[in-house]
Motif scaffolding. Structure first.
Motif, short mmCIF file in Angstrom:
data_model
loop_
_atom_site.label_atom_id
_atom_site.label_comp_id
_atom_site.label_asym_id
_atom_site.label_seq_id
_atom_site.Cartn_x
_atom_site.Cartn_y
_atom_site.Cartn_z
N PRO A 208 -15.44 -4.84 -8.14
CA PRO A 208 -16.14 -3.85 -7.30
C PRO A 208 -15.68 -3.80 -5.85
N ASP A 209 -15.26 -4.93 -5.28
CA ASP A 209 -14.90 -4.94 -3.86
C ASP A 209 -13.44 -4.57 -3.60
N VAL A 210 -12.73 -4.12 -4.62
CA VAL A 210 -11.33 -3.70 -4.45
C VAL A 210 -11.25 -2.18 -4.48
N HIS A 211 -10.68 -1.58 -3.43
CA HIS A 211 -10.55 -0.12 -3.33
C HIS A 211 -9.11 0.20 -2.90
N PRO A 212 -8.19 0.29 -3.86
CA PRO A 212 -6.76 0.43 -3.56
C PRO A 212 -6.43 1.59 -2.62
N PHE A 213 -7.00 2.76 -2.84
CA PHE A 213 -6.65 3.93 -2.05
C PHE A 213 -7.18 3.82 -0.62
N ASP A 214 -8.44 3.42 -0.48
CA ASP A 214 -9.02 3.28 0.85
C ASP A 214 -8.32 2.19 1.65
N GLU A 215 -8.03 1.07 1.00
CA GLU A 215 -7.39 -0.05 1.70
C GLU A 215 -5.99 0.34 2.18
N PHE A 216 -5.25 1.06 1.34
CA PHE A 216 -3.90 1.47 1.73
C PHE A 216 -3.94 2.45 2.89
N MET A 217 -4.80 3.45 2.82
CA MET A 217 -4.87 4.47 3.86
C MET A 217 -5.38 3.91 5.18
N ASN A 218 -6.18 2.85 5.13
CA ASN A 218 -6.71 2.24 6.35
C ASN A 218 -5.83 1.13 6.90
N SER A 219 -4.69 0.88 6.25
CA SER A 219 -3.76 -0.16 6.72
C SER A 219 -3.01 0.33 7.95
N THR A 220 -2.48 -0.63 8.71
CA THR A 220 -1.65 -0.29 9.85
C THR A 220 -0.29 0.21 9.37
N THR A 221 0.49 0.76 10.30
CA THR A 221 1.83 1.23 9.94
C THR A 221 2.69 0.09 9.40
N VAL A 222 2.55 -1.09 10.02
CA VAL A 222 3.31 -2.26 9.55
C VAL A 222 2.89 -2.63 8.14
N GLY A 223 1.57 -2.64 7.88
CA GLY A 223 1.08 -2.98 6.55
C GLY A 223 1.57 -2.02 5.49
N MET A 224 1.52 -0.70 5.79
CA MET A 224 2.02 0.30 4.84
C MET A 224 3.51 0.11 4.58
N THR A 225 4.26 -0.16 5.65
CA THR A 225 5.71 -0.35 5.50
C THR A 225 6.01 -1.55 4.62
N GLU A 226 5.25 -2.63 4.79
CA GLU A 226 5.46 -3.82 3.97
C GLU A 226 5.16 -3.54 2.50
N ILE A 227 4.09 -2.80 2.23
CA ILE A 227 3.74 -2.47 0.85
C ILE A 227 4.82 -1.58 0.22
N ILE A 228 5.30 -0.60 0.97
CA ILE A 228 6.34 0.30 0.46
C ILE A 228 7.64 -0.46 0.22
N TYR A 229 7.99 -1.38 1.14
CA TYR A 229 9.21 -2.20 0.96
C TYR A 229 9.09 -3.02 -0.32
N ILE A 230 7.93 -3.64 -0.52
CA ILE A 230 7.73 -4.46 -1.72
C ILE A 230 7.85 -3.60 -2.98
N GLY A 231 7.35 -2.34 -2.91
CA GLY A 231 7.44 -1.45 -4.06
C GLY A 231 8.85 -0.99 -4.35
N LEU A 232 9.60 -0.61 -3.29
CA LEU A 232 10.94 -0.06 -3.48
C LEU A 232 12.00 -1.14 -3.70
N PHE A 233 12.06 -2.09 -2.77
CA PHE A 233 13.14 -3.09 -2.83
C PHE A 233 12.74 -4.34 -3.62
N GLY A 234 11.52 -4.81 -3.39
CA GLY A 234 11.08 -6.01 -4.10
C GLY A 234 10.74 -5.76 -5.55
N THR A 235 10.64 -4.47 -5.93
CA THR A 235 10.27 -4.15 -7.32
C THR A 235 11.33 -3.32 -8.01
N VAL A 236 11.50 -2.05 -7.59
CA VAL A 236 12.47 -1.17 -8.27
C VAL A 236 13.87 -1.77 -8.23
#
Length: 306
Positions: A208-236
């Motif tokens: 119940p306390d996990v909200h993926p969309f809200d947490e991502f949108m409320n992240s800082t620019t650095v946080g979003m960049t880190e998540i996107i890097y992990i998705g693109l380079f650390g994953t794909v």
């Protein structure tokens, strides 16, 4: 297999190790802003979307498999990919990036032991030596040099979770060698990303306390960049390079390149200003020595004619 093909596979696996190594400190930092489940969910969602677009662009051939083959590919992906990331990023909430990368460095040995069990053969003396030395290096770090804590089984909860994830990844690596014979790398990677996203998505719905969309949108620019890097380079990029290496060199040889992951993790941690202790550096050296010494001892240089 010619020399150029082998060299290319080796270089791509080193690059893969860099992407994965840098994921540890970046993921540790991103966990300050989002829940572990949120980070993993976006990791696989970004990866699945990117791969779907890529497959559509190249107009990849339709994959025709039996029901049994589809079930096996999805099951291995769900356990290996989903299990690894659940254990890894949940564990990083409680332990350091350096500890996590060191525990993951045991994957080559576990992959070899799984192969021995599957083939019903005994591990070699070199494998046993590697396991003992490398385990000593990891235990030195996760017990902070106080090995008596191991006797009391008071290990860090995060280290235990990452160890479980490492076992799941080792199983995935071994099974992927067989699956890659009848399923191309890119579609198989896509199956892995979708399976991982579904597993983590279910976990998010159950928490119940996990909200993926809200947490991502409320992240800082650095946080979003880190998540996107992990998705693109650390994953794909990482998974494609890894599965290609497994196909070219085999699971046992490809898994050796996991040795570079803790090195790149510590290097990235240092650049990001995260603490790197002397004990962790010693642990990395011991783990790598345990993995490489048996091969150096048995190495026979080619004699040249005068």
């Amino acid at each position: 297999m010619n020399f150029s093909t082998t060299t290319k596979a080796v270089l791509l696996l080193v690059l893969c190790a860099f992407f994965w190594g840098s994921t540890f400190p970046l993921g540790k930092n991103a966990l300050n802003e989002v829940h572990a489940f949120t980070l993993v969910f976006w990791r696989f969602t970004i990866a699945a979307v990117c791969l779907a677009v890529y497959i559509k662009m190249i107009r990849g051939p339709k994959i025709i498999l039996t029901t049994k083959q589809w079930v096996w590919a999805v099951a291995v992906s769900a356990v290996g990919v989903g299990g690894l990331n659940l254990g890894l990023f949940t564990g990083l909430t409680y332990t350091s990036a350096a500890n996590g990368s060191l525990i993951m460095a045991l994957s080559p040995l576990m992959t070899s032991l799984i192969a021995c069990i599957a083939k019903r053969i005994l591990p070699t003396a070199a494998q046993c030596f590697s396991l003992l030395v490398s385990l000593s290096g990891v235990m030195l770090v996760i017990t902070n040099g106080h090995l008596e804590t191991l006797l009391d089984m008071q290990l860090n909860h995060g280290d235990k979770l990452i160890f479980t994830g490492m076992l799941a990844w080792s199983l995935y690596t071994y099974c992927s060698q067989g699956i890659s014979r009848w399923m191309p790398v890119i579609p198989y990677t896509f199956v892995g990303m979708v399976s991982g996203a579904v597993v983590i998505g279910v976990m998010c719905l159950m928490t119940p306390d996990v909200h993926p969309f809200d947490e991502f949108m409320n992240s800082t620019t650095v946080g979003m960049t880190e998540i996107i890097y992990i998705g693109l380079f650390g994953t794909v990029a990482g998974y494609l390079l890894w599965l290609n290496g497994v196909r070219q060199l085999g699971s046992a040889n490809a898994s050796l390149f996991f040795n570079f992951v803790p090195v790149f993790a510590l290097f990235t941690s240092f650049l990001m200003g995260q603490s790197v202790t002397q004990l962790q550096l010693v642990g990395v050296a011991v783990v790598i020595a345990g993995l490489l010494l048996p091969r150096l001892i048995t190495f026979k240089p080619r004699l040249t004619k005068s």
